[in-house]
Design a protein around this motif. Structure first.
Motif, PDB file in Angstrom:
ATOM      1  N   GLY A  43      18.279   8.989  -1.073  1.00 61.86           N
ATOM      2  CA  GLY A  43      18.478   8.159   0.114  1.00 61.86           C
ATOM      3  C   GLY A  43      19.760   7.344   0.023  1.00 61.86           C
ATOM      4  O   GLY A  43      20.544   7.275   0.980  1.00 61.86           O
ATOM      5  N   THR A  46      22.748   9.689   0.378  1.00 58.61           N
ATOM      6  CA  THR A  46      22.845  10.142   1.777  1.00 58.61           C
ATOM      7  C   THR A  46      23.444   9.042   2.650  1.00 58.61           C
ATOM      8  O   THR A  46      24.360   9.289   3.443  1.00 58.61           O
ATOM      9  N   PHE A  47      22.936   7.832   2.497  1.00 59.27           N
ATOM     10  CA  PHE A  47      23.443   6.685   3.264  1.00 59.27           C
ATOM     11  C   PHE A  47      24.930   6.461   2.968  1.00 59.27           C
ATOM     12  O   PHE A  47      25.730   6.276   3.888  1.00 59.27           O
ATOM     13  N   THR A 143      12.128   4.921   2.598  1.00 59.89           N
ATOM     14  CA  THR A 143      12.035   6.228   1.940  1.00 59.89           C
ATOM     15  C   THR A 143      10.600   6.449   1.493  1.00 59.89           C
ATOM     16  O   THR A 143      10.045   5.614   0.776  1.00 59.89           O
ATOM     17  N   THR A 261      19.678   8.304   7.883  1.00 58.95           N
ATOM     18  CA  THR A 261      19.129   8.418   6.525  1.00 58.95           C
ATOM     19  C   THR A 261      17.611   8.376   6.568  1.00 58.95           C
ATOM     20  O   THR A 261      16.929   9.160   5.890  1.00 58.95           O
ATOM     21  N   GLU A 264      16.328  11.682   7.760  1.00 57.64           N
ATOM     22  CA  GLU A 264      16.510  12.679   6.693  1.00 57.64           C
ATOM     23  C   GLU A 264      15.459  12.522   5.595  1.00 57.64           C
ATOM     24  O   GLU A 264      14.897  13.501   5.106  1.00 57.64           O
ATOM     25  N   GLN A 265      15.207  11.266   5.202  1.00 54.39           N
ATOM     26  CA  GLN A 265      14.272  11.014   4.100  1.00 54.39           C
ATOM     27  C   GLN A 265      12.847  11.425   4.455  1.00 54.39           C
ATOM     28  O   GLN A 265      12.137  12.009   3.631  1.00 54.39           O
TER      29      GLN A 265
END
Length: 328
Positions: A43, A46-47, A143, A261, A264-265
């Motif tokens: 995470g 990605t962020f 997350t 993010t 995505e998580q």
């Protein structure tokens, strides 16, 4: 020729600098106690990637993992508030020691599926945001972790085996549950637990296959019992002054990166359990999906009072969160 990631990043910033005229690059620090391969670690990376892309390199997230800054999850809100770091990712269960609200995702056998975890997270989010705002920060994203199980030296094939555990737990509630089930339990951070696991005085860990896989627990604890204790979350938060010091366009980019993010998580968690199990089996872990009913009953009985205790500790918001979180 091999070019290191850091050199590529510097080159990218330099090109942005040349292409857009002279402007300053803002560097923000962000940390987590978990490894880069874990869900929270992914995470953070990605962020960081999204922020760099959305700001054309004008904001760089300097990310660190494995408690490299010496900040454990339980101290993350205080560290972000005092700006030891600009942003951080923390395991919510560890935050609950000081701020009981954050313990909701770790309540035993409450959110034992992904859909239940999503609903509970959505219901609790306004309360999370309010508490963080009171500590000078904003919630970036959450997350999810795969469901927590028990890593152990010996297979947990009976209640007697459960009672023989000296187990690392991740919050006050799980410590209490494991103690009531007859095990010796200690609520300590992963960073503090690893040397004790290696030394052999901690012979079990309550964690997902994810945290365990990232930490290579299989080197010491070759058994994993799938008890679906909880699907807890980690929380990424940012210092409000650091955020407000950015211009409006950059703040929008941060907001968009955080929202993306989060999406995505929660997508990434699908299939993650199978990936973890494959990785664990490859490294010699015996995964026990058929935990004896007597062991499951002992754990559920030990957890019976946990939700009520959490509601008492949190106060008026608690009942509403649980009510909203249980809606389909």
């Amino acid at each position: 020729m091999h070019v290191s990631p850091s050199l590529r990043l510097m080159a990218g910033i330099a090109m942005a600098f040349i292409g857009h005229g002279a402007y300053a690059v803002t560097t923000l620090t962000m940390t987590t106690e978990y490894p880069a391969t874990s869900m929270p670690g992914q995470g953070v990376s990605t962020f960081a990637d999204l922020v760099r892309a959305k700001t054309a390199g004008t904001v760089v997230i300097d990310a660190t993992y494995d408690a490299a800054k010496g900040i454990k999850s339980g101290d993350m809100i205080d560290a972000v508030e005092t700006r030891k770091v600009d942003a951080g990712d923390a395991f919510a269960g560890a935050l609950a020691t000081k701020y009981p609200l954050f313990g909701v995702s770790s309540l035993p056998f409450l959110a034992d599926s992904l859909s239940k975890a999503r609903n509970l997270n959505k219901a609790a989010r306004p309360a999370y945001e309010k508490l963080l705002a009171a500590h000078g920060q904003k919630l970036l994203y959450t997350t999810p972790w795969p469901a927590s199980g028990i890593w152990s030296k010996q297979k947990i094939d009976s209640v007697a085996a459960l009672k023989a555990l000296n187990i690392r737990t991740y919050d006050a509630t799980s410590q209490d549950v494991m103690q009531k089930a007859g095990a010796r339990a200690q609520n300590i951070s992963f960073a503090d637990a690893m040397p004790r696991i290696a030394a052999g005085d901690v012979n079990a860990v309550l964690s997902s296959g994810d945290g365990g896989a990232g930490r290579k627990l299989w080197e010491h604890l070759p058994n994993f019992s799938e008890i679906n204790y909880a699907m807890p979350i980690s929380i990424a938060t940012m210092n409000l002054q650091a955020y407000q010091a950015l211009d409006a366009r950059t703040r929008r980019a941060i907001d968009q990166a955080a929202a993306q993010t989060e999406t995505e998580q929660w997508k990434r968690i699908d299939g993650r359990l199978q990936q973890n199990y494959a990785n664990m089996r490859k490294n010699g872990v015996a995964i026990n999906t058929a935990v004896p009913p007597a062991v499951r009953k002992a754990l559920r009985d030990a957890a019976a009072d946990s939700v009520q205790a959490w509601k008492t500790a949190v106060g008026p918001d608690a009942a509403n969160i649980l009510k909203q979180g249980s809606k389909r």
